[in-house]
Structure formats: C-alpha cells, structure tokens
Design a protein around this motif. Structure first.
Motif, PDB file in Angstrom:
ATOM      1  N   PRO A 113       0.827  -1.207   0.000  1.00 19.20           N
ATOM      2  CA  PRO A 113       0.000   0.000   0.000  1.00 19.20           C
ATOM      3  C   PRO A 113       0.859   1.253   0.000  1.00 19.20           C
ATOM      4  N   ALA A 114       0.251   2.348  -0.456  1.00 11.05           N
ATOM      5  CA  ALA A 114       0.990   3.607  -0.503  1.00 11.05           C
ATOM      6  C   ALA A 114       1.541   3.960   0.873  1.00 11.05           C
ATOM      7  N   TYR A 115       0.757   3.743   1.902  1.00  9.86           N
ATOM      8  CA  TYR A 115       1.195   3.934   3.283  1.00  9.86           C
ATOM      9  C   TYR A 115       0.683   2.746   4.096  1.00  9.86           C
ATOM     10  N   ALA A 116       1.574   2.165   4.879  1.00 10.88           N
ATOM     11  CA  ALA A 116       1.212   0.990   5.671  1.00 10.88           C
ATOM     12  C   ALA A 116       0.429   1.355   6.918  1.00 10.88           C
ATOM     13  N   LEU A 117       0.562   2.599   7.390  1.00  8.07           N
ATOM     14  CA  LEU A 117      -0.101   3.028   8.613  1.00  8.07           C
ATOM     15  C   LEU A 117      -0.800   4.360   8.383  1.00  8.07           C
ATOM     16  N   ILE A 118      -2.090   4.399   8.693  1.00 13.14           N
ATOM     17  CA  ILE A 118      -2.892   5.619   8.577  1.00 13.14           C
ATOM     18  C   ILE A 118      -3.261   6.051   9.990  1.00 13.14           C
ATOM     19  N   ALA A 119      -2.697   7.166  10.445  1.00 13.04           N
ATOM     20  CA  ALA A 119      -2.936   7.671  11.796  1.00 13.04           C
ATOM     21  C   ALA A 119      -3.903   8.847  11.716  1.00 13.04           C
ATOM     22  N   THR A 120      -5.039   8.721  12.384  1.00 13.12           N
ATOM     23  CA  THR A 120      -6.037   9.788  12.301  1.00 13.12           C
ATOM     24  C   THR A 120      -6.435  10.297  13.677  1.00 13.12           C
ATOM     25  N   ASP A 121      -6.457  11.604  13.815  1.00 13.13           N
ATOM     26  CA  ASP A 121      -7.106  12.240  14.947  1.00 13.13           C
ATOM     27  C   ASP A 121      -8.619  12.029  14.787  1.00 13.13           C
ATOM     28  N   LEU A 122      -9.372  12.296  15.832  1.00 17.35           N
ATOM     29  CA  LEU A 122     -10.824  12.129  15.762  1.00 17.35           C
ATOM     30  C   LEU A 122     -11.559  13.461  15.611  1.00 17.35           C
ATOM     31  N   ASP A 123     -11.611  14.258  16.693  1.00 15.78           N
ATOM     32  CA  ASP A 123     -12.393  15.490  16.681  1.00 15.78           C
ATOM     33  C   ASP A 123     -11.835  16.494  15.691  1.00 15.78           C
ATOM     34  N   GLY A 124     -12.694  16.992  14.821  1.00 21.65           N
ATOM     35  CA  GLY A 124     -12.268  17.974  13.836  1.00 21.65           C
ATOM     36  C   GLY A 124     -11.488  17.384  12.679  1.00 21.65           C
ATOM     37  N   THR A 125     -11.340  16.063  12.666  1.00 24.85           N
ATOM     38  CA  THR A 125     -10.528  15.415  11.632  1.00 24.85           C
ATOM     39  C   THR A 125     -11.297  14.274  10.964  1.00 24.85           C
ATOM     40  N   LEU A 126     -11.397  13.155  11.650  1.00 24.37           N
ATOM     41  CA  LEU A 126     -12.142  12.018  11.097  1.00 24.37           C
ATOM     42  C   LEU A 126     -13.633  12.149  11.362  1.00 24.37           C
ATOM     43  N   LEU A 127     -13.991  12.653  12.534  1.00 22.94           N
ATOM     44  CA  LEU A 127     -15.394  12.766  12.909  1.00 22.94           C
ATOM     45  C   LEU A 127     -15.984  14.097  12.461  1.00 22.94           C
ATOM     46  N   ARG A 128     -17.266  14.070  12.164  1.00 22.79           N
ATOM     47  CA  ARG A 128     -17.986  15.306  11.911  1.00 22.79           C
ATOM     48  C   ARG A 128     -18.366  15.949  13.245  1.00 22.79           C
ATOM     49  N   GLY A 129     -18.903  17.134  13.178  1.00 19.24           N
ATOM     50  CA  GLY A 129     -19.187  17.883  14.399  1.00 19.24           C
ATOM     51  C   GLY A 129     -20.155  17.199  15.335  1.00 19.24           C
ATOM     52  N   ASP A 130     -20.995  16.293  14.800  1.00 19.55           N
ATOM     53  CA  ASP A 130     -21.969  15.595  15.637  1.00 19.55           C
ATOM     54  C   ASP A 130     -21.431  14.256  16.129  1.00 19.55           C
ATOM     55  N   ASP A 131     -20.122  14.062  16.037  1.00 21.34           N
ATOM     56  CA  ASP A 131     -19.456  12.848  16.524  1.00 21.34           C
ATOM     57  C   ASP A 131     -19.719  11.629  15.649  1.00 21.34           C
ATOM     58  N   THR A 132     -20.157  11.814  14.423  1.00 23.92           N
ATOM     59  CA  THR A 132     -20.426  10.686  13.540  1.00 23.92           C
ATOM     60  C   THR A 132     -19.369  10.596  12.439  1.00 23.92           C
ATOM     61  N   LEU A 133     -19.289   9.414  11.855  1.00 27.73           N
ATOM     62  CA  LEU A 133     -18.385   9.150  10.744  1.00 27.73           C
ATOM     63  C   LEU A 133     -19.219   8.959   9.486  1.00 27.73           C
ATOM     64  N   SER A 134     -18.881   9.664   8.417  1.00 25.40           N
ATOM     65  CA  SER A 134     -19.664   9.563   7.190  1.00 25.40           C
ATOM     66  C   SER A 134     -19.446   8.198   6.530  1.00 25.40           C
ATOM     67  N   ASP A 135     -20.404   7.786   5.713  1.00 21.71           N
ATOM     68  CA  ASP A 135     -20.267   6.528   4.973  1.00 21.71           C
ATOM     69  C   ASP A 135     -19.072   6.583   4.027  1.00 21.71           C
ATOM     70  N   ARG A 136     -18.840   7.745   3.442  1.00 17.98           N
ATOM     71  CA  ARG A 136     -17.710   7.861   2.508  1.00 17.98           C
ATOM     72  C   ARG A 136     -16.393   7.654   3.237  1.00 17.98           C
ATOM     73  N   SER A 137     -16.236   8.268   4.409  1.00 20.18           N
ATOM     74  CA  SER A 137     -15.003   8.098   5.172  1.00 20.18           C
ATOM     75  C   SER A 137     -14.844   6.657   5.639  1.00 20.18           C
ATOM     76  N   ARG A 138     -15.939   6.058   6.070  1.00 18.77           N
ATOM     77  CA  ARG A 138     -15.896   4.664   6.518  1.00 18.77           C
ATOM     78  C   ARG A 138     -15.456   3.746   5.370  1.00 18.77           C
ATOM     79  N   ASP A 139     -16.020   3.979   4.188  1.00 21.81           N
ATOM     80  CA  ASP A 139     -15.674   3.147   3.032  1.00 21.81           C
ATOM     81  C   ASP A 139     -14.220   3.354   2.613  1.00 21.81           C
ATOM     82  N   ALA A 140     -13.749   4.595   2.653  1.00 22.52           N
ATOM     83  CA  ALA A 140     -12.367   4.879   2.260  1.00 22.52           C
ATOM     84  C   ALA A 140     -11.382   4.189   3.199  1.00 22.52           C
ATOM     85  N   LEU A 141     -11.671   4.214   4.486  1.00 21.86           N
ATOM     86  CA  LEU A 141     -10.815   3.520   5.444  1.00 21.86           C
ATOM     87  C   LEU A 141     -10.856   2.016   5.220  1.00 21.86           C
TER      88      LEU A 141
END
Length: 285
Positions: free
Chosen positions: A22-50
C-alpha cells in the motif's frame, strides 16, 4: 542447435502474482475535527475509504487527545479491535482486550502547582481532569464548561476533589483569553512542570513532560512492526504537530489551526467534507 532446442523446451515457471504494498502501511487519524464530523459521527464515505485502505493492506490507528474511556464507543463504531493512542499519547489502549497496554500519569502535586503559577499570571482559570485507567472519569470543577457537550463529565464541588485519583491530564479554560493566549501564557508560567498543548476549541491542556501524540504513535507503530517512513497522519490542531513531524506525510484538514497547516505536507478538505476520504481515495483507489 541442440542446445537451443533444449532451452526452448525448458518448463516455463508459473507466474507469481505481484503483491504491491500500500501507498502507506499506517494511517494515523485524529478524531475530533478530523475524522469525525461535528456531531461525533463518521460519514459513509469516510468509513468506506478507510475500509478500502485496510483491504489494500494498510492499518488504521486512532491517535486522539480523548482519554480511553471517552474513545471506547467510537472505536466500537469504527470496528477497531486493536491499538489506539489516547490521552494525547499518554495512553496506549487495546480495544479488543479493553485494557491499557501503557499509560503515563501527570503528577498531581505538579499539576496543582502549575495551575497556581498560571493563575498568578492570568487570573482565575477553570480546570478539569481526565483520570487514568480504562474506567477513569472526567471531573470538572465549578465554572468549567465542557467544550464538547457530547462527552460525559462529573462535576465536583471544589478543586481539591480533582486530585483524588491518578490523572492523565488537566484541561483549562479562561473566562476571556483566547485558546492561543491561554496556551502561550501557560507555557511561560509552568516551564518544565508540565507540557502545554491545544487540542481543540476551548481545550488547552497540561500533560506529562515528554509525552505527546508522536511518542504514543511511535510506541504503537513499534508494536505493529511499522515505521515512520510508511505512515501518513491526519489532524487539525497544534497537538497534532509532533505526530506530523514523526510521520512521513502530514495532512491537515481545511478547518485546521494555522500552526498545523504551516507544518503540513498537504491540506485537504474539512472534516465535514470528508477530507480524509478524499486523500485515501487518491492513494488507495
């Protein structure tokens, strides 16, 4: 001629499928303001991409300022059953076993002294603490207002009640100073008593010296057998700067603090616009 015929008659080795890392073996993500939306949810698009990135051979690692007890439900939702870096790097949590692999606490006497020094410079501040451990509580003193209303907290009657159990960090708010002003004043006041960071709106924090997201990420990566050269990190606040310095590539969200954008290799769309998915689709699509 005979030799040539023999060569032509030699059996042909079967084709071995080419395994492309893979292009990168490790994907490190923050949560608030980064992976999560303001309502603390994860979009389907982000979930699918991960999910696509993981299917391609990468590993996803949550690296957050939230303490482990405040992350557990989100990890369940993400399907994370392995390691997570919590508490600004002070905690390495195993979600599958619901246990702390490693943790560092902030000395409570030093924390109380640091608060006194800060108040001597800027006047009264309001404080909260995250207790250590998988079942640690977030305690808030009178006057402190939680910056994230969805996170649970227990209000105590007086500041002394904050120090009854080991803590991983102290959270600070000031009646009128901005986050940047409070963080700068706190760094000047506490010196080597504690590290000062800013992890979100209304979230200035004191944590153990020498501990940050990079130290937690490095420990997790070592246990996973992965290296900085194969790591891409996503974040939005100054507390993500050490993580960006450690990783091969740092991607800031469009909504990120200017200090993080200044050290990022790339700026993507905001957390509300699936900025992480945009990058992962390009790398793993």
């Amino acid at each position: 001629m005979v030799r040539i015929l023999r060569l032509m008659a030699a059996p042909i080795a079967p084709l071995v499928p080419l395994v492309v890392p893979p292009a990168y073996a490790l994907i490190a993500t923050d949560l608030d303001g980064t992976l999560l939306r303001g309502d603390d949810t994860l979009s389907d698009r982000s979930r699918d991409a991960l999910a696509d990135a993981v299917a391609a051979g990468a590993q996803h690692l949550v690296v957050t300022g939230r303490p482990a007890p405040r992350v557990r439900p989100l990890l369940d939702d993400l399907g994370c059953r392995g390691l997570a870096v919590c508490g600004q790097g002070a905690q390495l949590y195993d979600a599958g076993e619901d246990r702390m692999v490693w943790s560092v606490t902030l000395d409570r006497e030093l924390a109380e002294t640091a608060l006194g020094k800060i108040e001597a410079e800027v006047g009264e501040v309001y404080a909260a603490v995250d207790q250590d451990g998988v079942d640690g509580l977030t305690l808030i003193e009178p006057g402190y207002r939680m910056p994230h209303p969805l996170l649970p907290a227990v209000r105590v009657d007086r500041r002394d009640d904050l120090w009854t159990e080991p803590i991983s960090k102290v959270l600070l708010r000031h009646p009128w100073l901005s986050d940047d002003e409070l963080a700068a004043a706190a760094r000047q006041a506490v010196g080597s008593l504690a590290a000062v960071t800013m992890s979100g709106p209304g979230t200035v924090e004191l944590q153990p010296c020498g501990i940050n997201k990079a130290t937690g990420l490095a420990l997790a990566a070592e246990r996973l057998g992965l290296a900085p050269s194969g790591t891409i990190a996503f974040g939005d606040m100054p507390n993500d700067i050490p993580m960006f310095h450690w990783a091969a590539r740092g991607v800031a969200m469009a909504n990120a603090h200017d200090d993080l954008k200044a050290v990022a290799d790339e700026v993507t769309l905001s957390n509300e616009e699936d900025g992480i998915a945009v990058v992962l689709e390009r790398l793993f699509g």
